[in-house]
Design a protein around this motif. Sequence first.
Motif, PDB file in Angstrom:
ATOM      1  N   LEU A 112       1.161  10.274 -39.869  1.00  0.00           N
ATOM      2  CA  LEU A 112       0.743  10.828 -39.196  1.00  0.00           C
ATOM      3  C   LEU A 112       0.006  11.745 -39.142  1.00  0.00           C
ATOM      4  CD1 LEU A 112       3.171  13.233 -36.783  1.00  0.00           C
ATOM      5  CD2 LEU A 112       1.592  14.552 -38.379  1.00  0.00           C
ATOM      6  N   GLY A 113      -1.388  12.202 -38.510  1.00  0.00           N
ATOM      7  CA  GLY A 113      -2.169  12.977 -38.820  1.00  0.00           C
ATOM      8  C   GLY A 113      -3.097  13.945 -38.052  1.00  0.00           C
ATOM      9  N   ALA A 114      -3.858  15.538 -38.960  1.00  0.00           N
ATOM     10  CA  ALA A 114      -3.912  16.214 -38.226  1.00  0.00           C
ATOM     11  C   ALA A 114      -5.428  16.364 -37.624  1.00  0.00           C
ATOM     12  CB  ALA A 114      -4.387  17.778 -39.391  1.00  0.00           C
ATOM     13  N   TYR A 115      -5.710  16.477 -36.275  1.00  0.00           N
ATOM     14  CA  TYR A 115      -6.926  16.290 -36.022  1.00  0.00           C
ATOM     15  C   TYR A 115      -7.972  17.534 -35.076  1.00  0.00           C
ATOM     16  CZ  TYR A 115      -5.360  11.158 -36.255  1.00  0.00           C
ATOM     17  OH  TYR A 115      -5.391  10.387 -37.191  1.00  0.00           O
ATOM     18  N   ALA A 202      -2.422   8.230 -31.624  1.00  0.00           N
ATOM     19  CA  ALA A 202      -3.969   8.542 -31.755  1.00  0.00           C
ATOM     20  C   ALA A 202      -4.787   6.830 -31.718  1.00  0.00           C
ATOM     21  CB  ALA A 202      -4.401   8.685 -33.530  1.00  0.00           C
ATOM     22  N   LEU A 203      -4.827   5.553 -32.434  1.00  0.00           N
ATOM     23  CA  LEU A 203      -5.122   4.493 -32.282  1.00  0.00           C
ATOM     24  C   LEU A 203      -5.105   4.643 -30.245  1.00  0.00           C
ATOM     25  CD1 LEU A 203      -2.802   2.852 -35.100  1.00  0.00           C
ATOM     26  CD2 LEU A 203      -5.888   2.932 -34.842  1.00  0.00           C
ATOM     27  N   ASP A 204      -4.289   4.365 -29.825  1.00  0.00           N
ATOM     28  CA  ASP A 204      -4.495   4.507 -28.311  1.00  0.00           C
ATOM     29  C   ASP A 204      -5.778   4.909 -27.511  1.00  0.00           C
ATOM     30  OD1 ASP A 204      -3.994   2.561 -26.347  1.00  0.00           O
ATOM     31  OD2 ASP A 204      -2.265   4.060 -25.504  1.00  0.00           O
ATOM     32  N   ALA A 205      -6.366   6.213 -28.301  1.00  0.00           N
ATOM     33  CA  ALA A 205      -6.620   7.334 -27.726  1.00  0.00           C
ATOM     34  C   ALA A 205      -8.490   6.679 -29.158  1.00  0.00           C
ATOM     35  CB  ALA A 205      -6.298   8.477 -28.357  1.00  0.00           C
ATOM     36  N   LEU A 207      -9.092   7.071 -32.248  1.00  0.00           N
ATOM     37  CA  LEU A 207      -9.266   7.753 -33.255  1.00  0.00           C
ATOM     38  C   LEU A 207      -9.365   6.803 -34.216  1.00  0.00           C
ATOM     39  CD1 LEU A 207      -6.650  10.681 -32.091  1.00  0.00           C
ATOM     40  CD2 LEU A 207     -10.025  10.890 -32.447  1.00  0.00           C
ATOM     41  N   ASN A 208      -9.496   7.407 -35.041  1.00  0.00           N
ATOM     42  CA  ASN A 208      -9.779   6.084 -36.686  1.00  0.00           C
ATOM     43  C   ASN A 208      -9.003   7.314 -37.562  1.00  0.00           C
ATOM     44  OD1 ASN A 208      -9.848   5.359 -39.303  1.00  0.00           O
ATOM     45  ND2 ASN A 208     -11.469   3.908 -38.782  1.00  0.00           N
ATOM     46  N   PRO A 209      -7.489   7.057 -37.913  1.00  0.00           N
ATOM     47  CA  PRO A 209      -6.801   7.756 -38.579  1.00  0.00           C
ATOM     48  C   PRO A 209      -7.414   8.306 -40.440  1.00  0.00           C
ATOM     49  CG  PRO A 209      -5.058   6.548 -37.398  1.00  0.00           C
ATOM     50  CD  PRO A 209      -6.448   6.441 -37.590  1.00  0.00           C
ATOM     51  N   THR A 210      -7.696   7.179 -40.909  1.00  0.00           N
ATOM     52  CA  THR A 210      -8.492   7.023 -42.124  1.00  0.00           C
ATOM     53  C   THR A 210      -9.415   7.881 -41.573  1.00  0.00           C
ATOM     54  OG1 THR A 210      -9.236   4.737 -41.730  1.00  0.00           O
ATOM     55  CG2 THR A 210      -7.130   5.285 -42.909  1.00  0.00           C
ATOM     56  N   ARG A 211     -10.707   8.118 -40.852  1.00  0.00           N
ATOM     57  CA  ARG A 211     -11.779   8.400 -40.838  1.00  0.00           C
ATOM     58  C   ARG A 211     -11.668   9.908 -40.549  1.00  0.00           C
ATOM     59  NH1 ARG A 211     -14.744   5.205 -36.715  1.00  0.00           N
ATOM     60  NH2 ARG A 211     -13.980   6.440 -35.126  1.00  0.00           N
ATOM     61  N   ASP A 212     -11.018  10.077 -39.202  1.00  0.00           N
ATOM     62  CA  ASP A 212     -10.575  11.112 -38.195  1.00  0.00           C
ATOM     63  C   ASP A 212      -9.945  12.068 -38.460  1.00  0.00           C
ATOM     64  OD1 ASP A 212     -13.071   9.645 -36.481  1.00  0.00           O
ATOM     65  OD2 ASP A 212     -11.751   9.084 -35.051  1.00  0.00           O
ATOM     66  N   ALA A 213      -9.164  11.908 -39.409  1.00  0.00           N
ATOM     67  CA  ALA A 213      -8.005  13.452 -39.662  1.00  0.00           C
ATOM     68  C   ALA A 213      -8.305  14.080 -40.674  1.00  0.00           C
ATOM     69  CB  ALA A 213      -7.005  12.205 -40.429  1.00  0.00           C
ATOM     70  N   LEU A 214      -8.015  14.720 -40.418  1.00  0.00           N
ATOM     71  CA  LEU A 214      -8.188  16.043 -40.944  1.00  0.00           C
ATOM     72  C   LEU A 214      -7.031  16.373 -42.628  1.00  0.00           C
ATOM     73  CD1 LEU A 214      -9.695  19.318 -39.483  1.00  0.00           C
ATOM     74  CD2 LEU A 214     -11.325  16.871 -40.211  1.00  0.00           C
ATOM     75  N   ARG A 258      -6.209  -5.447 -39.147  1.00  0.00           N
ATOM     76  CA  ARG A 258      -7.037  -4.790 -37.910  1.00  0.00           C
ATOM     77  C   ARG A 258      -6.679  -3.124 -37.461  1.00  0.00           C
ATOM     78  NH1 ARG A 258      -6.029  -6.416 -32.769  1.00  0.00           N
ATOM     79  NH2 ARG A 258      -6.156  -5.343 -31.143  1.00  0.00           N
ATOM     80  N   TYR A 259      -6.054  -2.735 -38.879  1.00  0.00           N
ATOM     81  CA  TYR A 259      -5.757  -1.488 -38.490  1.00  0.00           C
ATOM     82  C   TYR A 259      -6.485   0.620 -39.469  1.00  0.00           C
ATOM     83  CZ  TYR A 259      -2.141  -2.583 -35.074  1.00  0.00           C
ATOM     84  OH  TYR A 259      -1.792  -3.096 -34.230  1.00  0.00           O
ATOM     85  N   LYS A 260      -6.970  -0.777 -41.008  1.00  0.00           N
ATOM     86  CA  LYS A 260      -7.697  -0.824 -41.638  1.00  0.00           C
ATOM     87  C   LYS A 260      -7.194   0.884 -42.693  1.00  0.00           C
ATOM     88  CE  LYS A 260     -10.699  -3.214 -40.799  1.00  0.00           C
ATOM     89  NZ  LYS A 260     -11.207  -3.995 -41.486  1.00  0.00           N
ATOM     90  N   GLY A 261      -5.703   0.167 -43.254  1.00  0.00           N
ATOM     91  CA  GLY A 261      -5.142   1.024 -43.258  1.00  0.00           C
ATOM     92  C   GLY A 261      -4.164   2.721 -42.659  1.00  0.00           C
ATOM     93  N   ALA A 262      -4.177   2.873 -41.246  1.00  0.00           N
ATOM     94  CA  ALA A 262      -3.783   3.101 -40.406  1.00  0.00           C
ATOM     95  C   ALA A 262      -2.380   3.350 -40.027  1.00  0.00           C
ATOM     96  CB  ALA A 262      -4.065   3.417 -39.076  1.00  0.00           C
TER      97      ALA A 262
END
Length: 267
Positions: A112-115, A202-205, A207-214, A258-262
Amino acid sequence: MLRRSFFYIMPALILAGCGGTGQNAASDPAVLTVAATAVPHAEILEHVRPVLAKKGVKLDIRVFNDYVQPNLQVEQGAIKVSYFETGPYLDEFNRANNTTLKAIAGIHIEPLGAYSRKWKSLDQLPIGATVAIPNEPSNGGRALRLLQKAGLVRLKQPDNPLSTIHDVVANPRKLVFRELESATLPRTLGEVDLALINTNYALDAKLNPTRDALAIEDSKSPYVNFVVGKPGAEADPRVQKLVAALRSDDVKRFMAERYKGAVLPAS
């Protein structure tokens, strides 16, 4: 703010049915019906479809956009198993709905990430920032624990997976919480300072969790996604073949590429 129960919201829209034939599928002993959310669960299921077909199992993938209806349909026997939820969510769902669904096998972790669309780091969050979190107990508690790990809040019971906003005992930045349905959180990014979003949404929207999540959970997260069914479903040969396919090295490679760590395979 009063907490709304996530378990009694309006029924979800079924987004799609992939590979099934409705009532005919339910009566075909070779068909295995599986409820899933679109990303990544249905994508992973689509990946193993050819493998299972070679083993005599036809997957009927039912895609949902929420976490409630899939479990209700499994409990009612309309669908054999689901693949989308964590253990804490399942435990709370069973308590709230007097159901006896069972975790059959852990498959993967979705950190889970914070965006934010407004800020580039958590240090930039202003006093009184608006923070959107999931409005159901397990994912809401999960979000608060991530905020605690990031140093933004302190909880009465730091390890309680079902903490609520009423359990926040220190909030130095005076964060204002909005509790919203998990599926809607990506759409709030333009309206709030920070949103805590499950990786599938996040993926459906895009967003890239490993890049975009704060801030994001690490691989030690206890929130493993399980294949879930009614008691006894684990003995069904079709379910056993599904679990074996989902836990295969081939699927681990698929997740990594496919998910690059997400999406991380469960250990």
